[in-house]
Design a protein around this motif. Sequence first.
Motif, short mmCIF file in Angstrom:
data_model
loop_
_atom_site.label_atom_id
_atom_site.label_comp_id
_atom_site.label_asym_id
_atom_site.label_seq_id
_atom_site.Cartn_x
_atom_site.Cartn_y
_atom_site.Cartn_z
N ARG A 278 0.72 -1.05 -0.28
CA ARG A 278 0.16 -0.23 -0.01
C ARG A 278 1.30 1.53 -0.30
NH1 ARG A 278 -4.65 1.25 3.70
NH2 ARG A 278 -3.27 1.25 4.95
N LEU A 279 1.65 1.37 1.05
CA LEU A 279 2.76 2.95 1.18
C LEU A 279 3.08 2.92 -0.12
CD1 LEU A 279 3.71 5.00 2.77
CD2 LEU A 279 5.24 2.80 3.82
N ALA A 280 4.39 1.84 -0.56
CA ALA A 280 5.17 1.58 -1.80
C ALA A 280 3.76 2.17 -2.76
CB ALA A 280 5.57 0.69 -1.99
N GLU B 220 10.84 7.09 -0.72
CA GLU B 220 11.28 5.77 0.02
C GLU B 220 11.04 6.15 1.66
OE1 GLU B 220 14.80 4.64 -2.42
OE2 GLU B 220 15.49 5.67 -0.26
N PHE B 221 10.47 5.51 1.97
CA PHE B 221 10.48 4.66 3.49
C PHE B 221 11.97 3.48 4.03
CE2 PHE B 221 8.87 4.11 7.68
CZ PHE B 221 8.40 4.71 8.61
N VAL B 222 11.98 4.21 5.44
CA VAL B 222 13.96 3.79 6.19
C VAL B 222 12.94 2.98 7.06
CG1 VAL B 222 16.25 3.66 5.69
CG2 VAL B 222 14.51 4.70 3.88
N ASP B 223 13.56 2.52 7.74
CA ASP B 223 13.35 1.38 8.73
C ASP B 223 13.98 2.20 9.80
OD1 ASP B 223 15.13 0.38 8.16
OD2 ASP B 223 13.86 -2.13 8.88
N GLU C 78 12.06 6.34 8.61
CA GLU C 78 12.16 8.41 8.52
C GLU C 78 11.55 7.91 6.62
OE1 GLU C 78 15.31 10.98 10.16
OE2 GLU C 78 16.28 9.06 9.15
N LEU C 79 10.88 9.21 6.48
CA LEU C 79 9.99 8.68 5.39
C LEU C 79 10.83 10.00 4.08
CD1 LEU C 79 7.74 8.66 2.94
CD2 LEU C 79 6.77 10.51 3.73
N GLY D 4 17.59 1.73 8.91
CA GLY D 4 18.43 2.12 7.95
C GLY D 4 18.16 1.18 5.43
N LYS D 5 16.87 0.02 6.65
CA LYS D 5 15.92 -0.84 5.07
C LYS D 5 15.62 0.20 4.65
CE LYS D 5 14.69 -5.79 4.49
NZ LYS D 5 14.19 -6.59 4.81
N VAL D 6 15.40 0.27 3.45
CA VAL D 6 14.04 0.73 2.50
C VAL D 6 13.18 -0.65 2.65
CG1 VAL D 6 13.05 1.34 0.14
CG2 VAL D 6 15.72 1.48 0.80
N ILE D 7 11.80 -0.02 3.35
CA ILE D 7 10.70 -1.01 3.62
C ILE D 7 9.80 -0.77 2.39
CG2 ILE D 7 11.10 -1.88 5.54
CD1 ILE D 7 9.28 -0.10 6.26
#
Length: 600
Positions: A90-92, A110-113, A177-178, A116-119
Motif C-alpha cells: 500500500r505505502l509503496a 522512500e520509507f526507511v526503517d 524516516e520518510l 536503514g532498510k528500505v521498506i
Amino acid sequence: MISGSRWTLAHTLLAAFLALAIIPLVIVTTLTAINSRQALRTEINIGLQRDAKALADNVDSMLFERIKDLVGWRDQEIMQDAAVNDVDKRLAGMLENIQNSYQGLYSRLEFVDNDGKVIASSLRHAIGEQRERVRPWQTVRFSDAAIFIDPLRDGPRRELAIHTPVVNRYTGESLGELYSYLDWTNIQELLAQAAGLKGKDHPRLSLLVDRSGHVIDDVANALQWRTIHWKPVVSVSDEGLLTIEDSKGRQWRFLASEADSDNRPERSGLGWRSIVAEPRDLAFAPVTRLLHLQLIILGLVAVLAILASYFLSRRISGPIRDLSDFAREFDEHRDASVPDTGGVREVRELRSAFEEMTRRLFQSRIQLVRASKLAAVGELAANMAHEVRTPLGILQSSAQLLSQDQGLSDQGREMIDFILDETRRLDRLITMLLECGRPRSAVLTLIDLHETIDAVVELLSQKAAEKTIAIDTALEADHSEIEADREQITQVLINLLLNAIQILPPGGQIRIGTRETARGLALEIADSGPGIPPEDRQRVFEPFVSGRDGGFGLGLSIVHQILEQHHAEIEVADSALGGALFRIFLPNQHSTQTKTEERR
C-alpha cells in the motif's frame, strides 16, 4: 630684422583654436563616459540584485514546497502501517503514485526503517536495500517538525535527500524516516534561468553558496570562463565586486549581487545565499563601444579642427604678415600701395587704419620736405631783400631818370624799358620769396566766397580778354559764408587763375564752380589746358616747381601755405574741359553745424 622666438601669431592662433575646439570635446567625452559608466553600473546592480533575490526566493519556494509536501505525507494514516510491517504494497503504491503525479520533480520517494532498510519505495527494485545514514547537512524546523537535508549527492543524477522522522501516534516510538529525493536539475534550471542562458549572447554566472561561503552549485556555463575553478569561499565585496581566479591563477572580476534565503517566522531559513554575477568587461561593453565611437568622433573633429584652425590662423595672420612686410618695404618703395589683405572685419579695419597711417606718414614727409624748402626760401628771401633790393632800387630809379631824357634814341629807350621790366620782375620775385618763406598769419573774418570770386574774375577779366580766354562761373553753393582772411583767399584765387591764364593758349576756357559737400564748401577751378600728369600732382605745391617756361614755381606753394592756415584741403585732378582741375575744400559755417548735429 627682428630676431627671437620662431613662435608666431599663426602658431598662437592655431594652438588657441585647437584648444577651444578639442579641450571642451575631451571634457564632454570624459564626463559622458564617466556618467554613462556610473549610470550603467547602477542599472546593472539593480538588475543583479533583483535577479539574485528572485533566485533565492525561487530556490526557497521550491525547497519549502518539498518540505511541506513531505510533512503532509508523513501525517497520513497510511504511514502508521509501518508499525505492523505492512507497508510494502500500500505505502509503496502511494509513493509511486506521488512520484508520477509530480512528473520528474522527484527522483524517488522512500520509507526507511530505524535500521536503514528500505521498506517502501516508489522504485520497486529499491525495496529491501540498505541505506547508509549520513550526517545531516541542514536542519530546518517547519510546523514543529524537524526536517533534515543531507549533503548533495553526486551520481548519474544529482539529487538532494530531504527526510523527516515518522512516529507512532499511540506510543510515540520512531517508526523510521520518510525520504524525498529532489531531482537537482530543477534547481539547476532556476540557476540557468537567473544566469540567462537562454536568449543572451553572454550569460551571467549564478551560484548557490552555503553559510560558510562554499559553492553548493553553479550554473552550467561556468566552464566558459576559461576553466574557472571555485575557491573554497566565495564572497561579494561591499563595492559589489566578485573576484575569481581561473586554473592559471588569473583573476576575473565580476559585478555581483547576493541575496540570503528567506527567514520568515513560519519557516527557518536554509542559510543559503544566491549570487548573480556579470563579467565586468562584458557589462561595460556598451559604454566601451560608446567611448570608442566618441574617440573616433574626437579624432575626426581633431582633424577638422586642425584644418579649420590652420585656415583661420592663416586667414588672420596672413594679412597681418603682409602688412608687416609692406611696413618693412615702405621706406624703399614709397609709392607702393597697401596690399589688399581681405580677411575678417577686424583685419580689414586694421588694413584701413594702416592705409590711413601710411597716407598721413607720406603726407608728413612731403610737408617736412616742403617745410625745409620753405625755410631755405625764407632765408634766401631775407638775404636777397637785404643785398639785392637796395642796388635794385638804385637801378630802377636811374632807369626812370634816363627814360625822361628827351634826346634818348629809340634803341636806348627800348633798352631802358627792358631794364625797368626786369627790375620789376626781380622785385616781384623777392616779394614772392618773402611771402613764401615767411607768410603772415591769417586774420579770419566772415566773408562771402561768391563775392570774392566775382571780384577776382572782374579784376582779371582784362588779362583774360587779351588771350580771348573765357571765364565761366557756376556758383551753386547755397551757403557761401566762410571764416577766412579775405586778402589771402583773394591771393589764392589770383594765383590759380593767373596760372591758368598764363598756361592756356588763346581761345581757352576756365570754369569756376562751388558746391556743398560733406567735406565742406568745395571750390573748383577747371581749365582746358594741357593738364598735370598724375605723378607731378603732389610736387606742384613744392617751391620752385613750375609747369611753364619763365615761371618761378612759387605761386602754388603760396596757395598751399595759405590753405593750410585756413584748415582747408586742395587736390588736383583731371577736369571735364580736358585740362587740370584744382578742387579746394573750405570749412564753412553750415558744414560745421551739420557735423556737430550728426555727432549728437
